[in-house]
Write an enzyme that holds these catalytic residues in place. Structure first.
Site, PDB file in Angstrom:
ATOM      1  CD  GLU A  72      67.733 -70.788 -20.187  1.00 42.37           C
ATOM      2  OE1 GLU A  72      68.322 -71.382 -21.103  1.00 42.37           O
ATOM      3  OE2 GLU A  72      68.265 -70.590 -19.067  1.00 42.37           O
ATOM      4  CG  HIS A  75      72.078 -67.393 -19.951  1.00 48.35           C
ATOM      5  ND1 HIS A  75      72.091 -68.771 -19.877  1.00 48.35           N
ATOM      6  CD2 HIS A  75      73.380 -67.027 -20.030  1.00 48.35           C
ATOM      7  CE1 HIS A  75      73.334 -69.205 -19.903  1.00 48.35           C
ATOM      8  NE2 HIS A  75      74.139 -68.167 -19.995  1.00 48.35           N
ATOM      9  CG  HIS A 134      76.626 -74.453 -20.728  1.00 48.42           C
ATOM     10  ND1 HIS A 134      77.019 -74.130 -22.006  1.00 48.42           N
ATOM     11  CD2 HIS A 134      75.651 -73.553 -20.413  1.00 48.42           C
ATOM     12  CE1 HIS A 134      76.329 -73.092 -22.441  1.00 48.42           C
ATOM     13  NE2 HIS A 134      75.497 -72.712 -21.489  1.00 48.42           N
ATOM     14  CG  HIS A 244      83.762 -76.517  -3.773  1.00 49.95           C
ATOM     15  ND1 HIS A 244      84.648 -76.111  -4.750  1.00 49.95           N
ATOM     16  CD2 HIS A 244      83.033 -75.405  -3.467  1.00 49.95           C
ATOM     17  CE1 HIS A 244      84.452 -74.841  -5.032  1.00 49.95           C
ATOM     18  NE2 HIS A 244      83.485 -74.369  -4.262  1.00 49.95           N
ATOM     19  CG  HIS A 304      81.850 -68.270  -4.586  1.00 42.79           C
ATOM     20  ND1 HIS A 304      83.000 -67.849  -3.949  1.00 42.79           N
ATOM     21  CD2 HIS A 304      81.885 -69.625  -4.557  1.00 42.79           C
ATOM     22  CE1 HIS A 304      83.689 -68.906  -3.546  1.00 42.79           C
ATOM     23  NE2 HIS A 304      83.046 -69.987  -3.916  1.00 42.79           N
TER      24      HIS A 304
END
Length: 326
Positions: A72, A75, A134, A244, A304
């Protein structure tokens, strides 16, 4: 460093933030640090015994997992660097008379909003609508930086390809279709619905009778101490996943149709774009199928996400190239 070199470097950093964000989310490390912008009250992950003890006293509801906390924080460090780079682009744009002004200002405002979304992701305990916004903010930033790069280095289609310009409606539709698919992908991920269906081509069992559209796509899912690992029941998650998957088929067909028509163009730029789009669609479909068959391996799942970002960038470029005056 010229402004376009800085923008290219910023594009690379933006992709890194997108990939790192996906890796963090898929590693269940989104709450690796339960506060923001630091981690358990520090600028780095607590490593000393006294710091760890203090951290656990301050946040007794969370068990400090250093590997997830570091994911985290890394990032956040990359995202903060990206923010500084966007600020530098803004300053350079304002100083250069010929450089666009409105777009870099908008990009700067967007990254401030992205920072706020990053904070809310933590403070609202991974609320799906915030997590998805986000994600979309990162993709939007990626696309707008490309447009800024193209604006600073004007693109011209050699010879004024009238055939390619006739594809403008299809290119615009392709962009909308792809954006919807990205939104569905973000909603699938933020609701932990990626493994709601583990068979092909659509889903196992009598999935048609178990669809719950209203519950699956409600942006508000009640008040919960945390949304980590999802709060929806299986039927709602299955509905999200099926949506999806079904829209992925529509997206692949539309994008491949656009790619085929681009390949027939007389413009080298358009033909190359068509071939690239075809390749990216094939790879993205293969990655999606691999996620199902192999039960969401981390590397493929992150790829992906990256594939979706590159697809979006390619379709944005195609739209820009088609409508740009020669």
């Amino acid at each position: 460093m010229t402004i376009n070199r800085l923008i290219k470097l910023t594009l690379v950093f933006t992709l890194a933030v997108i990939l790192m964000g996906a890796y963090t989310r898929l590693s269940d490390a989104g709450l690796g640090c339960p506060d923001w912008p630091g981690c358990y009250g520090q600028l780095t992950v607590p490593t000393e015994v006294n710091d760890i003890t203090k951290a656990q006293q301050q946040f007794p509801e969370r068990q400090l997992e250093q590997d997830k906390a570091w994911l985290e924080m890394i990032h956040r460090y990359i995202a903060a660097t990206l923010g500084v780079m966007v600020l530098a682009i803004l300053i350079m744009s304002l100083r250069q008379p010929q450089a666009p002004k409105k777009l870099p200002i908008f990009i700067s405002l967007l990254i401030i909003f992205q920072a706020a979304l990053g904070m809310w992701t933590v403070t609202m305990k991974l609320m799906p609508i915030i997590v998805m916004l986000h994600l979309l903010g990162g993709f939007s930033l990626f696309s707008l930086l490309l447009l800024l790069y193209l604006r600073n280095k004007p693109l011209r289609i050699p010879g004024g390809d009238s055939y390619a310009r006739q594809l403008a409606p299809l290119a615009a539709i392709s962009l909308v279709v792809l954006i919807i698919q990205i939104i569905l992908g973000g909603w699938t991920s933020s609701n932990y619905a990626a493994l709601a269906c583990t068979s092909l081509p659509i889903c196992e069992g009598n999935w048609v009778d178990n669809l719950q559209w209203a519950k699956a796509f409600s942006p508000f899912q009640g008040d919960h101490p945390s949304y980590e690992f999802g709060v929806l029941d299986y039927a709602a998650r299955m509905t999200i996943h099926v949506s999806h998957r079904l829209w992925a088929i529509v997206t692949a067909v539309v994008l491949l149709l656009l790619a085929f028509k681009l390949i027939l163009s007389q413009s080298t730029t358009m033909r190359k774009s068509g071939y690239l789009l075809t390749l990216l669609v094939i790879v993205q479909v293969a990655l999606g199928i691999s996620n199902v068959v192999m039960h969401l391996p981390l590397g493929i799942a992150v790829s992906h996400n990256g594939g979706a970002a590159l697809l979006l960038l390619t379709v944005v470029f195609i739209n820009y190239a088609i409508v740009r005056k020669a």
